[in-house]
Motif scaffolding. Sequence first.
Motif, PDB file in Angstrom:
ATOM      1  N   LEU A   1       0.842  -1.199   0.000  1.00 33.47           N
ATOM      2  CA  LEU A   1       0.000   0.000   0.000  1.00 33.47           C
ATOM      3  C   LEU A   1       0.879   1.253   0.000  1.00 33.47           C
ATOM      4  N   ILE A   2       1.955   1.227   0.804  1.00 30.13           N
ATOM      5  CA  ILE A   2       2.889   2.360   0.829  1.00 30.13           C
ATOM      6  C   ILE A   2       3.509   2.546  -0.556  1.00 30.13           C
ATOM      7  N   ALA A   3       3.934   1.441  -1.177  1.00 28.43           N
ATOM      8  CA  ALA A   3       4.552   1.527  -2.508  1.00 28.43           C
ATOM      9  C   ALA A   3       3.568   2.091  -3.527  1.00 28.43           C
ATOM     10  N   VAL A   4       2.314   1.628  -3.488  1.00 24.92           N
ATOM     11  CA  VAL A   4       1.317   2.096  -4.463  1.00 24.92           C
ATOM     12  C   VAL A   4       1.031   3.587  -4.256  1.00 24.92           C
ATOM     13  N   ILE A   5       0.980   4.013  -2.999  1.00 24.72           N
ATOM     14  CA  ILE A   5       0.826   5.451  -2.728  1.00 24.72           C
ATOM     15  C   ILE A   5       2.012   6.195  -3.322  1.00 24.72           C
ATOM     16  N   GLY A   6       3.216   5.630  -3.162  1.00 24.48           N
ATOM     17  CA  GLY A   6       4.415   6.208  -3.780  1.00 24.48           C
ATOM     18  C   GLY A   6       4.295   6.296  -5.288  1.00 24.48           C
ATOM     19  N   PHE A   7       3.805   5.234  -5.935  1.00 29.24           N
ATOM     20  CA  PHE A   7       3.626   5.254  -7.403  1.00 29.24           C
ATOM     21  C   PHE A   7       2.797   6.476  -7.797  1.00 29.24           C
ATOM     22  N   PHE A   8       1.722   6.703  -7.034  1.00 30.73           N
ATOM     23  CA  PHE A   8       0.810   7.799  -7.395  1.00 30.73           C
ATOM     24  C   PHE A   8       1.403   9.161  -7.086  1.00 30.73           C
ATOM     25  N   ILE A   9       2.134   9.262  -5.973  1.00 33.61           N
ATOM     26  CA  ILE A   9       2.799  10.536  -5.683  1.00 33.61           C
ATOM     27  C   ILE A   9       3.757  10.863  -6.831  1.00 33.61           C
ATOM     28  N   GLY A  10       4.596   9.884  -7.209  1.00 32.49           N
ATOM     29  CA  GLY A  10       5.562  10.089  -8.293  1.00 32.49           C
ATOM     30  C   GLY A  10       4.879  10.424  -9.612  1.00 32.49           C
TER      31      GLY A  10
ATOM     32  N   LEU B   1       1.847  11.675 -10.150  1.00 31.25           N
ATOM     33  CA  LEU B   1       1.166  12.975 -10.126  1.00 31.25           C
ATOM     34  C   LEU B   1       2.175  14.122 -10.202  1.00 31.25           C
ATOM     35  N   ILE B   2       3.318  13.961  -9.494  1.00 28.73           N
ATOM     36  CA  ILE B   2       4.369  14.989  -9.582  1.00 28.73           C
ATOM     37  C   ILE B   2       4.845  15.113 -11.025  1.00 28.73           C
TER      38      ILE B   2
ATOM     39  N   VAL C   1       3.336  14.226 -13.953  1.00 25.35           N
ATOM     40  CA  VAL C   1       2.362  14.728 -14.930  1.00 25.35           C
ATOM     41  C   VAL C   1       1.973  16.186 -14.660  1.00 25.35           C
ATOM     42  N   HIS C   2       1.828  16.536 -13.381  1.00 22.82           N
ATOM     43  CA  HIS C   2       1.307  17.879 -13.083  1.00 22.82           C
ATOM     44  C   HIS C   2       2.384  18.938 -12.877  1.00 22.82           C
ATOM     45  N   LEU C   3       3.538  18.536 -12.341  1.00 14.56           N
ATOM     46  CA  LEU C   3       4.572  19.538 -12.055  1.00 14.56           C
ATOM     47  C   LEU C   3       5.724  19.492 -13.057  1.00 14.56           C
ATOM     48  N   LEU C   4       6.132  18.294 -13.462  1.00 13.71           N
ATOM     49  CA  LEU C   4       7.327  18.186 -14.304  1.00 13.71           C
ATOM     50  C   LEU C   4       7.024  18.198 -15.805  1.00 13.71           C
ATOM     51  N   TYR C   5       5.889  17.626 -16.220  1.00 15.16           N
ATOM     52  CA  TYR C   5       5.547  17.651 -17.655  1.00 15.16           C
ATOM     53  C   TYR C   5       5.608  19.062 -18.233  1.00 15.16           C
ATOM     54  N   PRO C   6       5.023  20.060 -17.558  1.00 17.10           N
ATOM     55  CA  PRO C   6       5.060  21.411 -18.137  1.00 17.10           C
ATOM     56  C   PRO C   6       6.498  21.916 -18.302  1.00 17.10           C
ATOM     57  N   LEU C   7       7.410  21.457 -17.435  1.00 16.31           N
ATOM     58  CA  LEU C   7       8.800  21.877 -17.567  1.00 16.31           C
ATOM     59  C   LEU C   7       9.523  21.071 -18.652  1.00 16.31           C
ATOM     60  N   ILE C   8       9.219  19.771 -18.714  1.00 17.44           N
ATOM     61  CA  ILE C   8       9.939  18.882 -19.637  1.00 17.44           C
ATOM     62  C   ILE C   8       9.447  19.033 -21.072  1.00 17.44           C
TER      63      ILE C   8
ATOM     64  N   GLY D   1      11.243   4.265  -3.198  1.00 15.09           N
ATOM     65  CA  GLY D   1      11.285   3.427  -4.393  1.00 15.09           C
ATOM     66  C   GLY D   1      10.016   3.611  -5.208  1.00 15.09           C
ATOM     67  N   GLY D   2       8.884   3.646  -4.503  1.00 17.28           N
ATOM     68  CA  GLY D   2       7.597   3.824  -5.174  1.00 17.28           C
ATOM     69  C   GLY D   2       7.505   5.153  -5.910  1.00 17.28           C
ATOM     70  N   ILE D   3       7.975   6.224  -5.251  1.00 15.30           N
ATOM     71  CA  ILE D   3       7.916   7.546  -5.889  1.00 15.30           C
ATOM     72  C   ILE D   3       8.797   7.583  -7.141  1.00 15.30           C
ATOM     73  N   LEU D   4      10.020   7.038  -7.048  1.00 13.94           N
ATOM     74  CA  LEU D   4      10.892   7.001  -8.230  1.00 13.94           C
ATOM     75  C   LEU D   4      10.236   6.206  -9.359  1.00 13.94           C
ATOM     76  N   PHE D   5       9.645   5.077  -8.985  1.00 16.83           N
ATOM     77  CA  PHE D   5       8.941   4.268  -9.976  1.00 16.83           C
ATOM     78  C   PHE D   5       7.818   5.079 -10.628  1.00 16.83           C
TER      79      PHE D   5
END
Lengths: 186, 137
Positions: free
Chosen positions: A163-172, A174-175, A177-184, B85-89
Amino acid sequence: MNIIYEPWPWYIGGPLIALVMFLLLFAGRKFGMSSNLRTACAAMGAGKVADYFNYDWKSKRWNLMVVLGAIIGGFIASHFMGNSAVAINPKVAQQLAEDYQITSAGESYLPPEIFSVEALGDPFIIAVLLVGGILVGFGARYGGGCTSGHGVSGLSNLQIPSLIAVIGFFIGGLIMVHLLYPLIFA
Amino acid sequence: MRYITYLAIGIFFGIIMFKSEAASWFRIYEMFQFGSFHMYGIMGSAVVIGIIGVQVIKQRNIKPIDGDKMNLEPKDKGVTRYLFGGILFGLGWALAGVCPGPMYVLAGAGYVSVLIVIVGALIGAFLYGLLKPKMPH
């Protein structure tokens, strides 16, 4: 609905993914598509420089067979199972066209602006694909799994780490698509 | 013979990924824009059925075809590695629009560019192996 030629709705795709997980469990294995990266590195001799790859990778050769199968499955589905254009939400498609000049939503499976062979003439596109891949590979191994291993297998087994990893996937995501895409991609 | 089984499961998985559009860059982008229920439905329904099935397996002590117990060990405890790890992924998932299952499916579908993502993923896994002793877990 023609199940072979039409795109599959979520309520077909999701349960079938669960079925794949159960098939692997009944075969004595588990579902996770990023452990093969470790197996492949080990098979190519990475154990000489890093202990992480010193393990009995031959016992994991089965996951390279799953990879080979996935490649064949992609070939079969794209060549013999109908039109592969993906129709996303029209508002998102319009936003993609306006913000990033990606106008192929509804006409293709992947945007040719990024994934066509011609786009590879642009070093920027190569960098996007390479860096994206490195982050996926590094993050999946650091985090101990990916969308299949944590997102499906781990959550199905009610694992808090997943669950922690999946939350991480979404944080990454969302960052990015919403914050870095406009820069990249601006 | 067992390898044929894994190959067949892989083919089935590849077809599902492609036909359900879970391997499409557009669907990944749309998911992070909260533009459609599609990807959430795929993941959610897989997990709901997965939870029910895993509970049944555990309660009835169902065994694999030729093994002694199901491969359902608990994950190691921890937060750091799973979160970072999740955030980097996630950053990579959204940047390339591809995750570790679909990248093989797309290569099979003929998208040559995806080979660069696969090479990147192998480099990333290799780098993790090199840096593992120095990373917080």
